[in-house]
Write an enzyme that holds these catalytic residues in place. Structure first.
Site, short mmCIF file in Angstrom:
data_model
loop_
_atom_site.label_atom_id
_atom_site.label_comp_id
_atom_site.label_asym_id
_atom_site.label_seq_id
_atom_site.Cartn_x
_atom_site.Cartn_y
_atom_site.Cartn_z
N ASN A 8 100.84 29.58 -11.00
CA ASN A 8 101.75 28.94 -11.95
C ASN A 8 102.95 28.40 -11.18
OD1 ASN A 8 103.50 28.24 -13.99
ND2 ASN A 8 103.78 30.34 -14.76
N TRP A 9 102.96 27.09 -10.96
CA TRP A 9 104.03 26.50 -10.13
C TRP A 9 105.34 26.37 -10.89
CZ3 TRP A 9 101.28 21.78 -7.31
CH2 TRP A 9 100.20 22.26 -6.56
N LYS A 10 105.30 26.56 -12.19
CA LYS A 10 106.51 26.42 -13.03
C LYS A 10 107.16 25.06 -12.75
CE LYS A 10 106.75 31.41 -13.12
NZ LYS A 10 107.54 32.63 -13.19
N HIS A 93 103.64 32.18 -22.23
CA HIS A 93 104.31 32.72 -21.05
C HIS A 93 105.70 33.20 -21.48
CE1 HIS A 93 106.37 33.02 -17.23
NE2 HIS A 93 105.18 33.07 -16.65
N GLU A 95 108.50 32.94 -20.23
CA GLU A 95 109.58 31.94 -20.09
C GLU A 95 109.53 30.94 -21.24
OE1 GLU A 95 108.75 30.82 -16.03
OE2 GLU A 95 109.29 32.86 -15.43
N GLU A 165 101.95 40.32 -18.23
CA GLU A 165 103.05 40.06 -17.30
C GLU A 165 104.31 40.77 -17.77
OE1 GLU A 165 102.39 36.17 -15.00
OE2 GLU A 165 103.27 35.64 -16.91
N GLY A 171 109.21 37.31 -11.02
CA GLY A 171 110.19 36.67 -10.15
C GLY A 171 111.27 37.62 -9.64
N SER A 211 105.40 39.26 -9.69
CA SER A 211 105.65 39.56 -8.27
C SER A 211 104.39 40.00 -7.52
CB SER A 211 106.77 40.58 -8.11
OG SER A 211 107.98 40.06 -8.65
N GLY A 233 105.73 32.82 -7.92
CA GLY A 233 106.36 32.49 -6.64
C GLY A 233 105.38 32.36 -5.48
P1 PGA Z 1 106.01 35.69 -10.23
O1 PGA Z 1 105.69 34.95 -11.62
O2 PGA Z 1 104.69 35.87 -9.52
O3 PGA Z 1 106.94 34.77 -9.51
O4 PGA Z 1 106.64 37.00 -10.55
C1 PGA Z 1 104.56 35.27 -12.37
C2 PGA Z 1 104.53 34.41 -13.61
O5 PGA Z 1 105.57 34.20 -14.23
O6 PGA Z 1 103.45 33.90 -14.00
#
Ligand code: PGA
Length: 259
Positions: A8-10, A93, A95, A165, A171, A211, A233
């Protein structure tokens, strides 16, 4: 069953860097015998990156609209994603839930749009730190899934993936221990038995996200109820992402040998 690893490159990478990252990942995956691999780049890049996707690496959307089509400025629909060759889409997600009003009802609608469009729906769930500290994490996650799947037909679950998650691990560099991940994944699978049936629960892939990196991926993926990962990330670096895909292949291959 095959694992899934999705990057997931966001909202990261300008076009030139995105194209290079896709190229590095696509050329680095020579084979992936036990893992379906997807990357979810920013939406404006999806159609162009289709040229670099292969049988071994598919594209995913980071979200889709709760609307089907029409006067919804700025939205992109599940069928639009499908029409440019996208195979999967992230839904719910944290976010999106936290920052863009994607509540349980919206998540439910989006799942149906994704399934109707012929996309694999990667449905995210997870508790925040407060809920974890208060011991409400199981209740939170299972309630999210009850809402999400309340009107999903059992026959459609083959096109659904769950991604657990924990928000406090996204993150932050703070990963859930493998044991904690397994504990939640087992609870999710048990819940899927109640919502659907045992064979459906057994065959639904449950990914871990938060993470996840090359140094911890194998231990997490070796847990019996973890079927791959949703990687933020670490998916922005081709070598790290490829190492995580390799860890998934190794874990799934060991699992097959073991049982
Ligand atoms: P992260 O993000 O690996 O940077 O913790 C995971 C995600 O939000 O899908």
């Amino acid at each position: 069953m095959r694992n899934i690893v999705t990057g997931n490159w966001k909202s990261n990478k300008l076009w030139n860097d995105a194209e290079k990252l896709m190229d590095d990942v696509a050329t680095g995956i020579l084979e992936s015998q036990h893992t379906d691999v997807f990357v979810a780049p920013p939406t404006p890049y999806l159609a162009a990156l289709q040229a670099q996707s292969t049988d071994l690496i598919g594209l995913a959307g980071q979200q889709c609209s709760a609307h089907l089509e029409g006067a919804f400025t700025g939205e992109h629909t599940a069928s639009m994603l499908k029409s440019v060759g996208v195979k999967a889409v992230l839904i719910g997600h944290s976010e999106r839930r936290g920052g863009f009003g994607e509540n349980d009802s919206v998540v439910e609608v989006k799942i149906h749009h994704a399934l109707d469009a012929g996309l694999l729906a990667i449905v995210c769930c997870g508790e925040n730190l407060e809920e974890r500290d208060a011991g409400q994490h199981f209740e939170k996650v299972l309630t999210q899934l009850s809402h999400a799947f309340q009107n999903v037909d059992t026959s459609k679950m083959i096109h659904v993936v769950v991604a657990y998650e924990p928000i406090w691990a996204i993150g932050t560099g703070r990963t859930a221990s493998a044991a904690r991940a397994q504990e939640m994944h087992a609870a999710i699978r048990k819940h899927l038995v109640e919502l659907f049936d045992a064979p459906t629960a057994e065959s639904t892939r449950i990914l871990y996200g938060g993470s996840c990196k090359p140094s911890n991926a194998l231990e997490i993926f070796m847990q019996p109820d973890v079927n791959g990962g949703l990687i933020g990330g670490a998916s922005l670096n081709a070598l790290d992402f490829l190492a995580i895909v390799a860890a998934s292949n190794e874990a799934a291959s060991k699992e097959q040998q073991g049982g």
